[in-house]
Design an enzyme around this catalytic site. Sequence first.
Site, PDB file in Angstrom:
ATOM      1  N   HIS A 386       3.160  -2.891  -5.782  1.00  0.00           N
ATOM      2  CA  HIS A 386       2.041  -1.957  -5.616  1.00  0.00           C
ATOM      3  C   HIS A 386       1.701  -1.270  -6.944  1.00  0.00           C
ATOM      4  O   HIS A 386       0.538  -1.256  -7.368  1.00  0.00           O
ATOM      5  CB  HIS A 386       2.441  -0.917  -4.563  1.00  0.00           C
ATOM      6  CG  HIS A 386       1.397   0.111  -4.277  1.00  0.00           C
ATOM      7  ND1 HIS A 386       0.605   0.078  -3.146  1.00  0.00           N
ATOM      8  CD2 HIS A 386       1.020   1.236  -4.951  1.00  0.00           C
ATOM      9  CE1 HIS A 386      -0.218   1.107  -3.154  1.00  0.00           C
ATOM     10  NE2 HIS A 386       0.014   1.832  -4.232  1.00  0.00           N
ATOM     11  N   GLU A 387       2.730  -0.745  -7.613  1.00  0.00           N
ATOM     12  CA  GLU A 387       2.483  -0.014  -8.860  1.00  0.00           C
ATOM     13  C   GLU A 387       2.038  -0.952  -9.972  1.00  0.00           C
ATOM     14  O   GLU A 387       1.240  -0.568 -10.831  1.00  0.00           O
ATOM     15  CB  GLU A 387       3.725   0.775  -9.268  1.00  0.00           C
ATOM     16  CG  GLU A 387       4.177   1.826  -8.256  1.00  0.00           C
ATOM     17  CD  GLU A 387       3.094   2.821  -7.866  1.00  0.00           C
ATOM     18  OE1 GLU A 387       2.105   2.978  -8.620  1.00  0.00           O
ATOM     19  OE2 GLU A 387       3.217   3.434  -6.790  1.00  0.00           O
ATOM     20  N   HIS A 390      -1.688  -1.340  -9.733  1.00  0.00           N
ATOM     21  CA  HIS A 390      -2.385  -0.270 -10.463  1.00  0.00           C
ATOM     22  C   HIS A 390      -2.328  -0.508 -11.965  1.00  0.00           C
ATOM     23  O   HIS A 390      -3.334  -0.363 -12.676  1.00  0.00           O
ATOM     24  CB  HIS A 390      -1.716   1.079 -10.174  1.00  0.00           C
ATOM     25  CG  HIS A 390      -1.982   1.637  -8.815  1.00  0.00           C
ATOM     26  ND1 HIS A 390      -3.254   1.792  -8.308  1.00  0.00           N
ATOM     27  CD2 HIS A 390      -1.134   2.103  -7.861  1.00  0.00           C
ATOM     28  CE1 HIS A 390      -3.182   2.329  -7.095  1.00  0.00           C
ATOM     29  NE2 HIS A 390      -1.913   2.529  -6.799  1.00  0.00           N
ATOM     30  N   HIS A 393      -4.447  -3.413 -13.261  1.00  0.00           N
ATOM     31  CA  HIS A 393      -5.845  -2.973 -13.134  1.00  0.00           C
ATOM     32  C   HIS A 393      -6.215  -2.078 -14.321  1.00  0.00           C
ATOM     33  O   HIS A 393      -7.250  -2.272 -14.984  1.00  0.00           O
ATOM     34  CB  HIS A 393      -6.021  -2.223 -11.809  1.00  0.00           C
ATOM     35  CG  HIS A 393      -7.440  -1.918 -11.456  1.00  0.00           C
ATOM     36  ND1 HIS A 393      -7.793  -1.165 -10.352  1.00  0.00           N
ATOM     37  CD2 HIS A 393      -8.625  -2.237 -12.061  1.00  0.00           C
ATOM     38  CE1 HIS A 393      -9.099  -1.069 -10.283  1.00  0.00           C
ATOM     39  NE2 HIS A 393      -9.635  -1.696 -11.305  1.00  0.00           N
TER      40      HIS A 393
END
Length: 597
Positions: A386-387, A390, A393
């Site tokens: 998940h991190e 981020h 991105h």
Amino acid sequence: MAELMKREEQQLENTWDLTTIFESDDAWEKALKDVEARIGEEEKFKSGIKTKEELVEALELEREIDVDFGKVYVYAHLKHDQDTSNDLYSGMESRARTLAVKISSAWSFFLPALMEIDADTLTEWADDESLKEFKLDIEKINKRRPHVLSDKEEKLLAEAGEVLSTPTSTYMMFNNADLTFDKAKDKEGKEYSVTQGTFVDLLKSNDRVLRKSAYESLYSSYQGFENTMSKTLEGVVNSHIFSSKVRGYKSSREQALANNHIPEAVYDQLVETVNNNLHLLHRYTELRKELLGLDELKMYDIYTPLVNEDFKMSYEEAQEWMLNALEPLGDEYVSIVKEGLDNRWVDVYENKGKRSGAYSSGTYGTNPYILMNWQDNVDNLFTLAHEFGHSVHSYYSRKNQPANISGYSIFVAEVASTFNEALLADYMYNKLDDKKKQLYLLNEQLEGFRGTVFRQTMFAEFEHKIHSLKESGEPLTAGKLNEVYGELNKKYYGDAVSYDEFISREWARIPHFYMNYYVYQYATGYSAAATLSKQVLEGGSQVAERYINEFLKKGSSNYPIEILKNAGVDMTTSEPIEKAMKFFEEKLDQFEKLIKE
């Protein structure tokens, strides 16, 4: 339980490398003073922006200072979070925050000064090549024009800011610092502390006596203060309505969504589509009741896992699972993740004083950085993926956009991270040959969807209802809030659940209701990610390239709705939400089939 290591006992390779921002604390000190010394350079523009050339110069100066300050702040906040007990770094973070206020104050004249320029003139200037990188910023400024007040009125509103935020600060202080709960007891009589942090973990217990005890402990305390808390919530709703009225918006929701240029139809379609598919959540609660073997399913039974599986996962194993799962995104994407793993973007393990939880941070001109508090379980693997969603991105956006548009809107912020989790879950499910672990993954996906799409949409529906009630002149008493929330909870969770008076007071413990139409974005982001990940898994490398080029690399170079549309998801239609519901139904089918084999 082993004692936590001190920060200095961490192995270097397991900590983030902040020397890529500043070589030393002394270098940070110099940078902070250099940025502070630039306050005053903006004075030359305070008499007004009279030419296109002056506008270019002002915008470039503001951006340059913002980039330099960003590095100062990020270094200080990361140093602070790695050991919050370190007074040196606490002081550095505090000084960085103070500097942020000084810079903001120094440049507070800028927006009103731009408003002095005729809209047509500003639009004409924005078409010049010299302002190409600022064209969207200027367009957004012109769109705000009808809602910007006179200098005197704007100053008055700014001065009233602290007063208008009092309901929120009062609630946060009471909820986080002053409110206490009785201890919960398990079936053996053992006592457990009930806090905001432990509550959900207690509800996940296999001991139903403990779950019930924790539930009643928490909500009986809220019940005792419900009249006070209804007033703080009414106060913040009043502040939203006041702001929308003085700025000339039709409603508080219109103003809140206009900040991210989101059509109100997106909000309404989310609520309507989820409502049309509540039979799926009802089916899930019926299944939960059956699998837990309960005559009555209570709200304190909603969180306990349906599959008991101690899914161990070392950090080294997690890296391999993650890298393999992300292969559909192509070699370049995977190489960026490897770079992060190999070049110390991640602060891996817990130590004394380290901030809890996990996040991705960084700023323009730095690496992305990930804070973890690694525990050897599969949940932490999903957090890591998940991190990294981020972080990659941010990496792509900062590499491909100028600083002023290299960030991305909160409306799309959770898409890339949730996208990675979807790829990981799909890969692991197909590779695992252990039925119990497959069931565990499916249960986690179902719970993630319930909590992020169904629950957050219920929150969004409640938030809009109470704003609408107040806008129509109805007071938000504790009784009215309990009534509205209780009815929504029954509608969403269905007849399988046996309700009690406590759950109608859950509104009192949700801090997001003080954040002004924020929660709906969790549900829209999750739905967009589910749609995009499915497209990539089914469409191959060309679709993956579109996702990277049209979404990850775009920052805020366009409106968030348009960026998602170009990537393959049109959030102005109900289609992404419908597809997300189909995804939930497919996972529910898989789970039911596998658990009954």
